[in-house]
Design a protein around this motif. Structure first.
Motif, PDB file in Angstrom:
ATOM      1  N   LYS A   1      -9.945   3.599  -2.198  1.00 27.41           N
ATOM      2  CA  LYS A   1      -8.715   4.257  -2.621  1.00 27.41           C
ATOM      3  C   LYS A   1      -8.258   5.274  -1.575  1.00 27.41           C
ATOM      4  O   LYS A   1      -9.069   6.017  -1.025  1.00 27.41           O
ATOM      5  CB  LYS A   1      -8.926   4.958  -3.961  1.00 27.41           C
ATOM      6  CG  LYS A   1      -7.653   5.595  -4.514  1.00 27.41           C
ATOM      7  CD  LYS A   1      -7.903   6.251  -5.864  1.00 27.41           C
ATOM      8  CE  LYS A   1      -6.629   6.903  -6.392  1.00 27.41           C
ATOM      9  NZ  LYS A   1      -6.866   7.579  -7.690  1.00 27.41           N
ATOM     10  N   PHE A   2      -6.961   5.282  -1.317  1.00 25.76           N
ATOM     11  CA  PHE A   2      -6.361   6.235  -0.398  1.00 25.76           C
ATOM     12  C   PHE A   2      -5.347   7.086  -1.156  1.00 25.76           C
ATOM     13  O   PHE A   2      -4.445   6.566  -1.814  1.00 25.76           O
ATOM     14  CB  PHE A   2      -5.665   5.511   0.756  1.00 25.76           C
ATOM     15  CG  PHE A   2      -6.606   4.772   1.671  1.00 25.76           C
ATOM     16  CD1 PHE A   2      -7.183   5.418   2.752  1.00 25.76           C
ATOM     17  CD2 PHE A   2      -6.929   3.445   1.431  1.00 25.76           C
ATOM     18  CE1 PHE A   2      -8.054   4.755   3.595  1.00 25.76           C
ATOM     19  CE2 PHE A   2      -7.801   2.770   2.268  1.00 25.76           C
ATOM     20  CZ  PHE A   2      -8.366   3.428   3.353  1.00 25.76           C
ATOM     21  N   ASP A   3      -5.502   8.403  -1.022  1.00 25.63           N
ATOM     22  CA  ASP A   3      -4.601   9.346  -1.683  1.00 25.63           C
ATOM     23  C   ASP A   3      -4.147  10.392  -0.669  1.00 25.63           C
ATOM     24  O   ASP A   3      -4.598  10.383   0.485  1.00 25.63           O
ATOM     25  CB  ASP A   3      -5.290  10.002  -2.879  1.00 25.63           C
ATOM     26  CG  ASP A   3      -4.310  10.394  -3.967  1.00 25.63           C
ATOM     27  OD1 ASP A   3      -3.103  10.521  -3.661  1.00 25.63           O
ATOM     28  OD2 ASP A   3      -4.754  10.590  -5.119  1.00 25.63           O
ATOM     29  N   TRP A   4      -3.294  11.309  -1.105  1.00 27.70           N
ATOM     30  CA  TRP A   4      -2.714  12.299  -0.196  1.00 27.70           C
ATOM     31  C   TRP A   4      -3.081  13.707  -0.628  1.00 27.70           C
ATOM     32  O   TRP A   4      -2.936  14.066  -1.803  1.00 27.70           O
ATOM     33  CB  TRP A   4      -1.193  12.158  -0.150  1.00 27.70           C
ATOM     34  CG  TRP A   4      -0.531  13.093   0.821  1.00 27.70           C
ATOM     35  CD1 TRP A   4       0.252  14.174   0.538  1.00 27.70           C
ATOM     36  CD2 TRP A   4      -0.613  13.034   2.246  1.00 27.70           C
ATOM     37  NE1 TRP A   4       0.659  14.792   1.693  1.00 27.70           N
ATOM     38  CE2 TRP A   4       0.145  14.107   2.759  1.00 27.70           C
ATOM     39  CE3 TRP A   4      -1.254  12.174   3.136  1.00 27.70           C
ATOM     40  CZ2 TRP A   4       0.280  14.342   4.126  1.00 27.70           C
ATOM     41  CZ3 TRP A   4      -1.110  12.407   4.501  1.00 27.70           C
ATOM     42  CH2 TRP A   4      -0.362  13.479   4.981  1.00 27.70           C
ATOM     43  N   ASP A   5      -3.584  14.502   0.316  1.00 31.46           N
ATOM     44  CA  ASP A   5      -3.879  15.917   0.095  1.00 31.46           C
ATOM     45  C   ASP A   5      -2.701  16.718   0.633  1.00 31.46           C
ATOM     46  O   ASP A   5      -2.593  16.950   1.829  1.00 31.46           O
ATOM     47  CB  ASP A   5      -5.173  16.305   0.820  1.00 31.46           C
ATOM     48  CG  ASP A   5      -5.580  17.748   0.540  1.00 31.46           C
ATOM     49  OD1 ASP A   5      -4.724  18.541   0.112  1.00 31.46           O
ATOM     50  OD2 ASP A   5      -6.759  18.080   0.758  1.00 31.46           O
ATOM     51  N   ASN A   6      -1.815  17.122  -0.260  1.00 27.41           N
ATOM     52  CA  ASN A   6      -0.591  17.814   0.166  1.00 27.41           C
ATOM     53  C   ASN A   6      -0.889  19.167   0.787  1.00 27.41           C
ATOM     54  O   ASN A   6      -0.188  19.611   1.692  1.00 27.41           O
ATOM     55  CB  ASN A   6       0.346  17.981  -1.037  1.00 27.41           C
ATOM     56  CG  ASN A   6       1.750  18.349  -0.614  1.00 27.41           C
ATOM     57  OD1 ASN A   6       2.353  17.681   0.227  1.00 27.41           O
ATOM     58  ND2 ASN A   6       2.282  19.416  -1.183  1.00 27.41           N
ATOM     59  N   GLY A   7      -1.934  19.837   0.317  1.00 29.24           N
ATOM     60  CA  GLY A   7      -2.276  21.158   0.833  1.00 29.24           C
ATOM     61  C   GLY A   7      -2.703  21.125   2.290  1.00 29.24           C
ATOM     62  O   GLY A   7      -2.352  22.008   3.072  1.00 29.24           O
ATOM     63  N   ARG A   8      -3.443  20.095   2.674  1.00 29.75           N
ATOM     64  CA  ARG A   8      -3.946  19.997   4.047  1.00 29.75           C
ATOM     65  C   ARG A   8      -3.142  19.020   4.906  1.00 29.75           C
ATOM     66  O   ARG A   8      -3.385  18.919   6.112  1.00 29.75           O
ATOM     67  CB  ARG A   8      -5.417  19.581   4.041  1.00 29.75           C
ATOM     68  CG  ARG A   8      -6.310  20.573   3.335  1.00 29.75           C
ATOM     69  CD  ARG A   8      -7.774  20.260   3.582  1.00 29.75           C
ATOM     70  NE  ARG A   8      -8.655  21.156   2.844  1.00 29.75           N
ATOM     71  CZ  ARG A   8      -9.977  21.183   2.970  1.00 29.75           C
ATOM     72  NH1 ARG A   8     -10.569  20.318   3.785  1.00 29.75           N
ATOM     73  NH2 ARG A   8     -10.707  22.029   2.279  1.00 29.75           N
ATOM     74  N   GLY A   9      -2.236  18.294   4.284  1.00 32.36           N
ATOM     75  CA  GLY A   9      -1.429  17.337   5.041  1.00 32.36           C
ATOM     76  C   GLY A   9      -2.254  16.214   5.623  1.00 32.36           C
ATOM     77  O   GLY A   9      -2.022  15.772   6.745  1.00 32.36           O
ATOM     78  N   GLN A  10      -3.221  15.733   4.851  1.00 36.61           N
ATOM     79  CA  GLN A  10      -4.095  14.649   5.306  1.00 36.61           C
ATOM     80  C   GLN A  10      -4.304  13.625   4.201  1.00 36.61           C
ATOM     81  O   GLN A  10      -4.103  13.905   3.018  1.00 36.61           O
ATOM     82  CB  GLN A  10      -5.459  15.206   5.740  1.00 36.61           C
ATOM     83  CG  GLN A  10      -5.437  16.010   7.021  1.00 36.61           C
ATOM     84  CD  GLN A  10      -6.824  16.436   7.426  1.00 36.61           C
ATOM     85  OE1 GLN A  10      -7.556  17.060   6.647  1.00 36.61           O
ATOM     86  NE2 GLN A  10      -7.208  16.100   8.649  1.00 36.61           N
ATOM     87  N   GLY A  11      -4.718  12.424   4.622  1.00 35.92           N
ATOM     88  CA  GLY A  11      -5.095  11.413   3.657  1.00 35.92           C
ATOM     89  C   GLY A  11      -6.507  11.651   3.174  1.00 35.92           C
ATOM     90  O   GLY A  11      -7.310  12.333   3.833  1.00 35.92           O
ATOM     91  N   ILE A  12      -6.825  11.100   2.000  1.00 40.60           N
ATOM     92  CA  ILE A  12      -8.178  11.196   1.442  1.00 40.60           C
ATOM     93  C   ILE A  12      -8.642   9.786   1.099  1.00 40.60           C
ATOM     94  O   ILE A  12      -7.945   9.050   0.400  1.00 40.60           O
ATOM     95  CB  ILE A  12      -8.228  12.059   0.169  1.00 40.60           C
ATOM     96  CG1 ILE A  12      -7.590  13.424   0.399  1.00 40.60           C
ATOM     97  CG2 ILE A  12      -9.673  12.230  -0.300  1.00 40.60           C
ATOM     98  CD1 ILE A  12      -7.517  14.269  -0.855  1.00 40.60           C
TER      99      ILE A  12
END
Length: 329
Positions: A4-15
């Protein structure tokens, strides 16, 4: 089974989470060359350098390479992506029709602009004399034609390229407003395109908060964006995912290549100097050897050939140095 790929808006990176995480993380790492010297200095240095953190975070431009690795490995697993993650991996532009400038684009330059418009972010590898400046000037003109409020940060390595790029835009007949920001030119945010050099961006006295609000970022000579460079921190504060890097050649080190791709995006187009010469876009290389005959023989310094001669000179140097030190005491 799924990755699964998600988005970390706080760090501006994918997870990234899920199956095969450790194998994927290990694939996108390299041996740390500095580690073998660490034991002599009594400090710890990790043996490998990773582009994916233990928590699964990574720069979004790297996703295409990760996806390709998963596919090639034939893992029996599904790839799941959130909508927010997809928006940053492949941000879309409304503009599709290329707006021509005074100079017409070559076929491969048109292909580059189309790839940039279709993908929204990425890296372009185009050899010297391939016309990088005209290419991204046309890209910006196309975007400006759709959005008159366009704001772009155009980052170049040095002061000379700030002036050259600014003057080239004038010669090309761009209709957007271009301003310069250097140590000699004040920041003018009224411009649609602000051309600035790396030095001014990395200065402790510079206010770079305006970068948070630009629509597009273009980095010329992006091969200078090496892992560990101070300028990397700036990209974390830029909210836009519309990023493009242009260079004549990528760095040799794989970790530096991943750093560029992660920050900018995947390689969209690549054309080397051989291909440009083959297609007659640039002049072919010709080497001519000149044999020069001197009317008088040059008076070169005498070369010390025998061990005895070298020993005598070294001894004289030691004695003279010791004598000078004695006088200074």
């Amino acid at each position: 089974m799924a990755i699964k790929f998600d988005w970390d808006n706080g760090r501006g990176q994918g997870i990234m989470t899920g199956d095969h995480f450790e194998e994927i993380r290990e694939r996108f790492s390299v041996a740390n060359k500095a580690a073998k010297f660490a034991r002599y200095r009594g400090r710890y240095i990790p043996r490998r350098l990773y582009t994916i953190t233990p928590g699964g975070r990574f720069d979004p431009g790297l996703y295409k390479d990760i996806e390709q690795y998963i596919t090639d490995s034939e893992y029996s697993t599904d790839i799941l992506m959130s909508d927010s993650f997809m928006e940053h991996v492949k941000p879309k532009f409304d503009a599709k029709r290329i707006k021509q400038l005074k100079l017409k684009l070559r076929d491969y330059q048109k292909d580059i602009v189309k790839e940039c418009l279709d993908n929204g972010r990425g890296t372009v590898v185009l050899a010297t004399a391939g016309g990088k400046t005209l290419t991204f000037a046309t890209l910006l003109e196309t975007l400006y034609n759709k959005n008159k409020k366009l704001k772009c940060a155009l980052i170049v390595p040095d002061l000379g390229l700030v002036e050259q790029t600014y003057n080239d835009f004038v010669d090309y007949g761009t209709t957007f407003k271009t301003t310069k920001w250097t140590g000699k030119s004040e920041l003018d945010l009224s411009g649609n395109v602000i051309v600035c050099n790396l030095g001014i961006l990395q200065s402790n006295n510079s206010d770079t908060s305006w970068l948070n609000h630009v629509d597009v970022v273009i980095v010329d000579e992006v091969h200078k964006l090496r892992k560990g460079n101070k300028v990397n921190t700036l990209f974390k504060s830029m909210h836009t995912s519309h990023r493009f890097g242009f260079t004549g050649t990528m760095p040799e080190e794989l970790i530096d290549q991943w750093n560029i791709i992660g920050k900018m995006g995947p390689i969209l187009y690549e054309r080397n100097s051989f291909q440009l010469r083959k297609d007659n876009y640039v002049a072919d290389v010709k080497v001519q050897i000149l044999k020069l005959e001197h009317s008088t023989k040059p008076d070169y310094p005498k070369t010390l050939r025998t061990p005895a001669e070298r020993y005598r000179v070294e001894l004289d140097f030691i004695i003279n140095s010791a004598f000078r030190n004695k006088l200074l005491q």
